[in-house]
Design an enzyme around this catalytic site. Structure first.
Site, PDB file in Angstrom:
ATOM      1  N   ASP A   1      45.391 -13.174  25.042  1.00 29.77           N
ATOM      2  CA  ASP A   1      45.695 -14.084  23.938  1.00 29.77           C
ATOM      3  C   ASP A   1      45.428 -13.414  22.593  1.00 29.77           C
ATOM      4  O   ASP A   1      44.341 -12.897  22.354  1.00 29.77           O
ATOM      5  CB  ASP A   1      44.822 -15.335  24.100  1.00 29.77           C
ATOM      6  CG  ASP A   1      45.102 -16.395  23.049  1.00 29.77           C
ATOM      7  OD1 ASP A   1      46.212 -16.397  22.484  1.00 29.77           O
ATOM      8  OD2 ASP A   1      44.215 -17.224  22.797  1.00 29.77           O
TER       9      ASP A   1
ATOM     10  N   ASP B   1      50.648 -15.727  17.043  1.00 28.35           N
ATOM     11  CA  ASP B   1      49.888 -16.421  18.077  1.00 28.35           C
ATOM     12  C   ASP B   1      50.632 -16.480  19.400  1.00 28.35           C
ATOM     13  O   ASP B   1      51.606 -17.217  19.547  1.00 28.35           O
ATOM     14  CB  ASP B   1      49.562 -17.838  17.604  1.00 28.35           C
ATOM     15  CG  ASP B   1      48.601 -18.529  18.544  1.00 28.35           C
ATOM     16  OD1 ASP B   1      48.146 -17.893  19.524  1.00 28.35           O
ATOM     17  OD2 ASP B   1      48.296 -19.710  18.323  1.00 28.35           O
TER      18      ASP B   1
END
Ligand SMILES: *[C@@H]1O[C@H](CO)[C@@H](O)[C@H](O)[C@H]1NC(C)=O
Ligand SMILES: *[C@@H]1O[C@H](CO)[C@@H](O)[C@H](O)[C@H]1NC(C)=O
Length: 484
Positions: free
Chosen positions: A360, A139
């Site tokens: 992202d 992440d």
């Protein structure tokens, strides 16, 4: 909202908490890296369950899950941005450190999480001494790396589940005293608790969520390692980790944890990139791939030949620091559809005018501020309207259609033009996505303006992405991401 237990407002960055909303599960496997050299690669496996039935698309309910995840994550992104704008940021460091080992690299396998029912890619690392395997969501929005862990309850009930750290069995696990400056000040950003029964008690954290889920644990330093084919395992000693003892909430149950790749001094990135040339990269296999198709998360410079690039590497500036920190910002000039630059107001791309864009790995779809979405949708609508529109209640996806007779080459290509001249052209399947068997949707979401736009992992698929933190630039090139 998320509340920091023990009072106070959420002061730190909260990216890892996004994952608690995600309804995701993650697994990854550390596959042998395909070639030698002193490097570290972490395999990435994709997350949301895009289980394809026969030749159809993913199951409808899973697409809904991805949507729920992305929408919740976005709420967190904007609230965290707001917080950063209104609160002083003192502890973030720029990438000014010396890079200890500029020529070395390390990597671990990374595959699509489809088979695991989540929308992110997952990586395998080994934690502790002796090392134990963990499957962690990769992440770029999280700063803390954490995993399931049993500190107080040293005897796990029901046998030894893989993917649970047992500090009592690891010789390198070291707690952080609750009386230390590190706990009281530095880790406040990561939700350390003020609770301190005796000065040597471990520094604890407690994350609480609006939906009732929470994660409790203690901070620690621990060794994280990865395998290397040529030069043996590579170790990163005394990495800050979260030992999460209690993880409540259905959505996190199948996950071993999170690998924090954000641009933060607390993240895995901070240490790993510093030791391996100041950069990391990943090549995302198709998001509908099975877990047997893996690529790697690599720190340092990867060997060129392993997944051939299908075009030149292009580079654009990484926008680091406020107000998008610790996410990775990019500087967009405009977007074209079918070669025509759209008249999107420039403020949409300007972080200091309420806009800006981040790239992202933890968001699946691509979210665009409304003025950008409207124009892009308008430019694509004519080519989509030749197919029969369906109402599959996939809100907030606005346009879904029966994919019978779909011909990809009739869809105009999207181009994301960066200020410094680089142009990213995702494949059509990355923005006209499979949503359910026989159903495709325009895989872009509109978010309200002002607001940050997010380039999600589906748009990034089938490209190599290199985050060069030392030089503040982002490189990308098309690739199947399949090793040959
Ligand atoms: C990967 O797994 C899928 C489904 O489990 C299977 O259909 C496919 O043949 C496998 N591919 C390889 C290269 O093993
Ligand atoms: C798709 O459209 C292109 C361009 O019109 C055409 O050349 C091609 O044959 C079409 N493919 C199919 C499968 O219909």
């Amino acid at each position: 909202m998320i509340h920091r237990s023990g009072g106070g407002t959420m002061t730190g960055n909260k990216w890892l908490l996004l994952l608690l909303f995600i309804g995701s599960q993650a697994r990854a496997s550390l596959l042998p890296s395909a070639s030698g050299g002193g490097s570290m690669e972490l395999g990435l496996v994709r997350g949301h369950s895009w289980s394809v039935e026969g030749d159809g698309g993913p199951k409808l309910e899973l697409t809904r899950e991805v949507l729920r995840h992305d929408v919740n994550r976005y709420k967190m992104i904007i609230s965290a941005k707001h917080r950063r704008e209104s609160a002083p940021m003192t502890r973030r460091k720029a990438w000014e450190e010396d890079y200890l080992n500029g020529n070395a690299w390390m990597e671990a396998p990374m595959t699509a999480g489809r088979d695991y029912g989540i929308g992110e890619y997952v990586v395998q690392v080994k934690v502790g001494t002796p090392p134990k395997k963990f499957w962690l969501i990769a992440d770029t929005g999280s700063d803390l790396t954490w995993m399931r862990c049993l500190y107080d309850h040293q005897q796990p009930r029901g046998g030894h589940r893989p993917g649970v750290l047992l500090p009592a069995k690891s010789s390198t696990f070291a707690t952080i005293p609750c009386s230390s400056h590190t706990c009281k000040v530095d880790l406040m950003n990561l939700f350390s608790l003020s609770r301190c029964p005796i000065p040597s008690s471990p520094c604890a954290y407690d994350f609480r969520y609006m939906d009732g889920s929470f994660a409790k644990g203690i901070f620690a330093y621990e060794t994280i390692s990865v395998d290397l084919t040529s030069s043996g395992p590579k170790k990163l000693e005394r990495m800050l980790i979260g030992c999460s003892e209690i993880i409540k909430g259905q959505t996190l149950q199948p996950v071993d944890g999170v690998l924090g790749l954000a641009n933060s001094e607390y993240s895995f990135t901070a240490r790993a990139a510093r030791e391996f040339g100041g950069k990391f990269s990943y090549c995302l296999v198709d998001h509908l791939s099975h877990k047997n198709l893996s690529n790697h998360l690599t720190f340092g410079s990867r060997p060129q030949s392993r997944s051939p690039l299908l075009g030149d590497m292009q580079y654009t500036k990484l926008v680091l620091g406020r107000p998008l920190n610790p996410l990775y910002g990019v500087d967009i000039l405009g977007i074209s559809v079918g070669g025509t630059i759209l008249g999107i107001p420039v403020q949409v791309w300007a972080p200091n005018s309420g806009g800006g864009t981040v790239i992202d790995s933890g968001t699946s779809l691509t979210l665009l501020a409304a003025p950008a979405y409207r124009l892009i949708f308008g430019a694509l609508e004519a080519s989509l309207s030749r197919y029969k529109k369906v109402d599959e209640k996939l809100s907030p996806l606005k346009y879904c259609f029966d994919s019978t007779g779909f011909n990809e080459s009739l869809i105009p290509r999207l181009g994301i033009h960066f200020k410094d001249g680089a142009v990213f052209e995702p494949q059509v399947k990355s923005y006209v996505i499979d949503a359910a068997p026989g159903i495709k949707c325009l895989g872009l979401l509109s978010v309200s303006w002002p607001g940050v736009s997010v380039i999600g992992n589906i748009l990034q698929q089938n490209h190599l992405w290199e985050f060069n933190l030392a030089k503040g630039k982002l490189g990308f090139a098309p690739s199947s991401c399949i090793y040959i």
